[in-house]
Every structure is written in structure tokens, then in C-alpha cells.
Motif scaffolding. Structure first.
Motif, PDB file in Angstrom:
ATOM      1  N   ARG A 157       0.837  -1.200   0.000  1.00 15.87           N
ATOM      2  CA  ARG A 157       0.000   0.000   0.000  1.00 15.87           C
ATOM      3  C   ARG A 157       0.876   1.256   0.000  1.00 15.87           C
ATOM      4  O   ARG A 157       1.951   1.289   0.600  1.00 15.87           O
ATOM      5  CB  ARG A 157      -0.884   0.056   1.247  1.00 15.87           C
ATOM      6  N   PRO A 161      -3.076   6.826   3.141  1.00 14.72           N
ATOM      7  CA  PRO A 161      -4.252   5.941   3.047  1.00 14.72           C
ATOM      8  C   PRO A 161      -5.346   6.500   2.152  1.00 14.72           C
ATOM      9  O   PRO A 161      -6.157   5.743   1.617  1.00 14.72           O
ATOM     10  CB  PRO A 161      -4.716   5.821   4.506  1.00 14.72           C
ATOM     11  N   ASP A 162      -5.398   7.813   1.982  1.00 11.40           N
ATOM     12  CA  ASP A 162      -6.425   8.418   1.127  1.00 11.40           C
ATOM     13  C   ASP A 162      -6.102   8.287  -0.356  1.00 11.40           C
ATOM     14  O   ASP A 162      -6.977   8.492  -1.198  1.00 11.40           O
ATOM     15  CB  ASP A 162      -6.595   9.902   1.473  1.00 11.40           C
ATOM     16  N   TYR A 167      -4.741  -1.387  -4.858  1.00 12.22           N
ATOM     17  CA  TYR A 167      -5.889  -2.194  -5.292  1.00 12.22           C
ATOM     18  C   TYR A 167      -5.940  -2.330  -6.801  1.00 12.22           C
ATOM     19  O   TYR A 167      -6.242  -3.412  -7.323  1.00 12.22           O
ATOM     20  CB  TYR A 167      -7.180  -1.549  -4.767  1.00 12.22           C
ATOM     21  N   GLU A 315      -7.234  -9.578   4.760  1.00 10.66           N
ATOM     22  CA  GLU A 315      -8.154  -8.449   4.623  1.00 10.66           C
ATOM     23  C   GLU A 315      -8.423  -8.236   3.147  1.00 10.66           C
ATOM     24  O   GLU A 315      -7.477  -8.240   2.335  1.00 10.66           O
ATOM     25  CB  GLU A 315      -7.571  -7.194   5.252  1.00 10.66           C
ATOM     26  N   LYS A 317     -10.537  -6.202  -0.141  1.00  6.21           N
ATOM     27  CA  LYS A 317     -11.305  -5.088  -0.707  1.00  6.21           C
ATOM     28  C   LYS A 317     -11.988  -5.582  -1.979  1.00  6.21           C
ATOM     29  O   LYS A 317     -11.353  -6.252  -2.794  1.00  6.21           O
ATOM     30  CB  LYS A 317     -10.382  -3.921  -1.066  1.00  6.21           C
ATOM     31  N   ARG A 321     -12.664   2.185  -3.141  1.00 10.10           N
ATOM     32  CA  ARG A 321     -12.769   3.092  -1.995  1.00 10.10           C
ATOM     33  C   ARG A 321     -13.084   2.367  -0.684  1.00 10.10           C
ATOM     34  O   ARG A 321     -13.181   2.993   0.365  1.00 10.10           O
ATOM     35  CB  ARG A 321     -13.847   4.149  -2.265  1.00 10.10           C
ATOM     36  N   GLN A 322     -13.254   1.082  -0.741  1.00 10.00           N
ATOM     37  CA  GLN A 322     -13.626   0.318   0.442  1.00 10.00           C
ATOM     38  C   GLN A 322     -12.447   0.157   1.401  1.00 10.00           C
ATOM     39  O   GLN A 322     -11.292   0.055   0.990  1.00 10.00           O
ATOM     40  CB  GLN A 322     -14.129  -1.069   0.017  1.00 10.00           C
ATOM     41  N   THR A 323     -12.748   0.144   2.693  1.00 13.51           N
ATOM     42  CA  THR A 323     -11.764  -0.264   3.686  1.00 13.51           C
ATOM     43  C   THR A 323     -11.698  -1.788   3.677  1.00 13.51           C
ATOM     44  O   THR A 323     -12.742  -2.456   3.687  1.00 13.51           O
ATOM     45  CB  THR A 323     -12.165   0.239   5.081  1.00 13.51           C
ATOM     46  N   ALA A 324     -10.502  -2.339   3.632  1.00 17.09           N
ATOM     47  CA  ALA A 324     -10.353  -3.799   3.602  1.00 17.09           C
ATOM     48  C   ALA A 324     -10.981  -4.425   4.837  1.00 17.09           C
ATOM     49  O   ALA A 324     -10.872  -3.892   5.952  1.00 17.09           O
ATOM     50  CB  ALA A 324      -8.883  -4.167   3.510  1.00 17.09           C
ATOM     51  N   VAL A 325     -11.661  -5.562   4.635  1.00 17.06           N
ATOM     52  CA  VAL A 325     -12.387  -6.226   5.721  1.00 17.06           C
ATOM     53  C   VAL A 325     -11.876  -7.656   5.889  1.00 17.06           C
ATOM     54  O   VAL A 325     -11.403  -8.274   4.939  1.00 17.06           O
ATOM     55  CB  VAL A 325     -13.910  -6.232   5.444  1.00 17.06           C
TER      56      VAL A 325
END
Length: 373
Positions: A157, A161-162, A167, A315, A317, A321-325
Motif C-alpha cells: 500500500r 491511506p487516502d 488495489y 483483509e 477489498k 474506496r472500500q476499507t479492507a475487511v
């Protein structure tokens, strides 16, 4: 390790770098940083539209004639060569045609990822090798590093973060990464604009492109209809139980996860769950009904690891624009993954991409084939 590669995988002063320059501030500063590092940088801008299509690339998108001139001016300011490479046929075949075919098949394609994959990191890497450059560099906010334990190059990454764009780069192979540089990976967007202002670049205040370059105005469906002469007949809007709620305007006018503009009144907001080509039905549901727990992913590419020897907790995505889950990622065969989410997710759209991370590193990613449950 290649003959021109340092032990840590980083470039050495004097090596030759082809810099992909879009005419924006990010690639301008990427070229600046490479020249400051003592590398022999040459700028290149891709010509993606022929004379008849040039009107499609407005100033709201990228890749316009003005962008080529802006990139050329930055190279002139830096005293480095600039080339314009004609990739119009490649762009039409691998980006525009894929986009149209995807929507016609009920998918939600991402043409910017396809442009990265098939133009910037396939056609342009091939051109880099033909011309004898050591590296290709871009203005993406991502990082690349050689892991001494695994011996593999990792895609990580970006530190901002913005702006992190890892991705959209999940498809990069080990050979790609061996010959890639991302000079902006450790910077924020504010840092980049400050550097451009200090250097006096005309691109310092240039706005970022927000539109798909070949659809700068109007709807995707209108563009596809004009290009393919396809008809988009109306059909039923149904809930997941099969009850008819209304009539849609044609499936390409909708995307999975969409909430506004469905055209059906209900006691709570409805979301698009599926575009069902077989019977031309738009499947919708309330928030809890429009989520999924498991997806199947095809065309998987493995980055930090050569494969998944066993299911891994990672994690994930499923859109940019999603936060990884958290999810359990299992490899079913050479290029197929199953992803089971800890919590149900909305907008897992076939044709989009699922990318799995371990910490900052991209482990693997691929194209969402279908929702399993």
C-alpha cells in the motif's frame, strides 16, 4: 536477480527509466524525483485515441491532446526526452471493447484497471524492454519492495491511506514488479503538489481526472448503445424472493450496490443485488438482503506468495474506496479463489475485483465471477 539489479531490488544511479506520464501532477513529480535520484529518465505519454475519437477525451478525463502537451512541457522543464507512443488499437481492444462486453454480459467492469493491466503494464512494459530501459515508472501511490525472506517482490500500500492505489495494481506479476518503480509511494498528495509548485510545474494545480476518459459525459449505457448498436429492453425489477416490484430501463443503466435511481418506492432504501441476464431482471433488496457472505474469484494473480497452500485469514477489498475487511481466502485451483467474509458485504459486483492483503502487502487478487451466498 537481473544483471543490472541491486541486491535489495532498488535502482542504481545511471540506470535508464521510462516514465509513464499522463500530463498530471503525479507523474510529473515522479519524473522529477527520478531525475533527482540520478537515474536517466525519459518521459512517455500514450496516445489512446485516433483523430475521430479524440473528442471523447475531454479535459475532464485523462489522455487528452492537452495532457500530452502538458507532459511534454514537464519533460522540457526537466531537460529529459519525451516520446508519445501510439496505443490506440490496444486501448480499443483491451479497454473499450472489454468495458462494453462486460456491461452487456451483466458485469460491472473497471476500465481503469484494464488500462493499467493491458496498456500500461503489458504493452508499455514490452516497449520498455524493446528500447533497453531498466525500469518503467508511474505516478501511482503504491510501494514495491523485495522481501529477502521469500525472494519475491511485494506490492505494498502507498503510505497515504487516502491515495493508496495498490488495489488497482493487484495484477502485477513478479517480472512486472522487478522492472517497476513507484516514486510517490512514500508521499502524500499534499507533498506531491508542494514539490510541483516548488519546481514551477504547470501541472501543480491540475485537477485529477474523475471520469472514464472515453465516457467523459453522459451515461455508460448511452455510450455502449451508440458503440455496439445493442438494444437495452426494459424488464422486471424483482426482490430476491422473485416478487415483481416495478420495471427497469435496461440492465446496463444500473450497477450492483446502487441505491439511488432504481425507481421503486419502498419503506426503506433498496439496493441493486444482481443484474440477471437470463431473464433480464434487476434483483433488488433492502440493505440486509443486498449483502453477500461468499464470492468466487477468477483469473487470480499471486503477488506476495506464489500460491495459498491453505486457507488464509486476510483483509479483502472488493472495490477501490472500500476499507479492507477480514475474510477467509481459499485457493480452489490454479487461478480461482473463494472468499468468505466475516461480515456480509454489499456491492460485490461480478466484473469488479477482489484484492487480499496481509498487512500492507497485496497477497493476491482477481476478478469477481459471481456471488455464492
Amino acid at each position: 536477480m537481473g544483471p543490472s539489479e541491486a541486491a535489495d531490488g532498488q535502482p542504481r544511479p545511471g540506470q535508464r527509466v521510462l516514465v509513464a506520464m499522463s500530463g498530471g501532477v503525479d507523474s510529473s513529480v515522479a519524473a522529477l524525483l527520478l531525475t533527482r535520484a540520478g537515474l536517466e529518465a525519459h518521459g512517455t505519454t500514450m496516445k489512446l485515441f485516433d483523430a475521430q475519437q479524440a473528442c471523447l477525451a475531454s479535459d475532464k478525463g485523462c489522455c487528452s491532446a492537452r495532457d500530452i502537451e502538458d507532459a511534454r512541457q514537464v519533460c522540457l522543464d526537466l531537460g529529459i526526452p519525451h516520446y508519445a507512443f501510439n496505443f490506440t488499437r490496444t486501448f480499443e481492444r483491451e479497454v473499450i471493447d472489454r468495458f462494453c462486453q462486460g456491461y452487456l454480459a451483466g458485469r460491472t467492469p473497471n476500465p481503469c484497471v484494464d488500462c493499467n493491466r493491458y496498456v500500461k503494464f503489458e504493452a508499455l512494459q514490452e516497449r520498455r524492454a524493446q528500447l533497453g530501459f531498466d525500469y518503467l515508472a508511474t505516478g501511482h501511490y503504491a510501494r514495491r519492495a523485495l522481501n529477502p525472506r521469500t525472494g519475491r517482490f511485494e506490492l505494498r500500500r502507498g503510505l497515504d491511506p487516502d491515495k493508496d492505489q495498490s488495489y488497482v495494481l493487484f495484477h502485477l506479476t513478479q517480472d512486472n514488479l522487478r522492472h517497476m518503480l513507484f516514486p510517490l509511494g512514500d508521499l502524500t498528495k499534499a507533498d506531491v503538489r508542494d514539490l510541483a509548485r516548488q519546481q514551477g510545474f504547470g501541472t501543480a494545480e491540475k485537477h485529477e481526472s474523475q471520469d472514464i476518459c472515453f465516457v467523459p459525459t453522459g451515461s455508460y449505457a448511452d455510450f455502449i448503445e451508440r458503440r455496439t448498436n445493442a438494444a437495452f429492453p426494459p424488464g422486471p425489477i424483482v426482490n430476491r424472493a422473485g416478487r415483481v416490484l416495478g420495471t427497469h430501463r435496461g440492465l446496463p443503466h444500473y450497477t450492483v450496490g446502487q441505491r439511488k435511481g432504481i425507481g421503486v418506492a419502498a419503506e426503506a432504501p433498496l439496493f441493486v443485488y444482481e443484474k440477471r441476464i437470463a431473464d433480464n431482471a434487476l434483483v433488488v433488496g433492502f440493505d440486509e438482503d443486498a449483502r453477500c457472505t461468499s464470492i468466487l474469484v477468477r483469473e487470480a494473480n499471486f503477488v506476495a506468495l506464489p500460491c495459498l497452500e491453505q486457507p488464509m485469514g486476510l483483509e479483502v477489498k472488493t472495490h477501490y474506496r472500500q476499507t479492507a475487511v477480514p475474510a477467509l481466502v481459499s485457493q480452489l485451483n490454479a487461478d480461482t479463489l473463494r472468499i468468505d467474509f466475516e461480515q456480509p458485504q454489499r456491492a460485490c459486483a461480478p466484473g469488479q475485483f477482489a484484492v487480499a492483503y496481509q498487512g500492507d502487502a497485496v497477497v493476491c487478487g482477481g476478478t469477481i465471477e459471481r456471488v455464492l451466498s
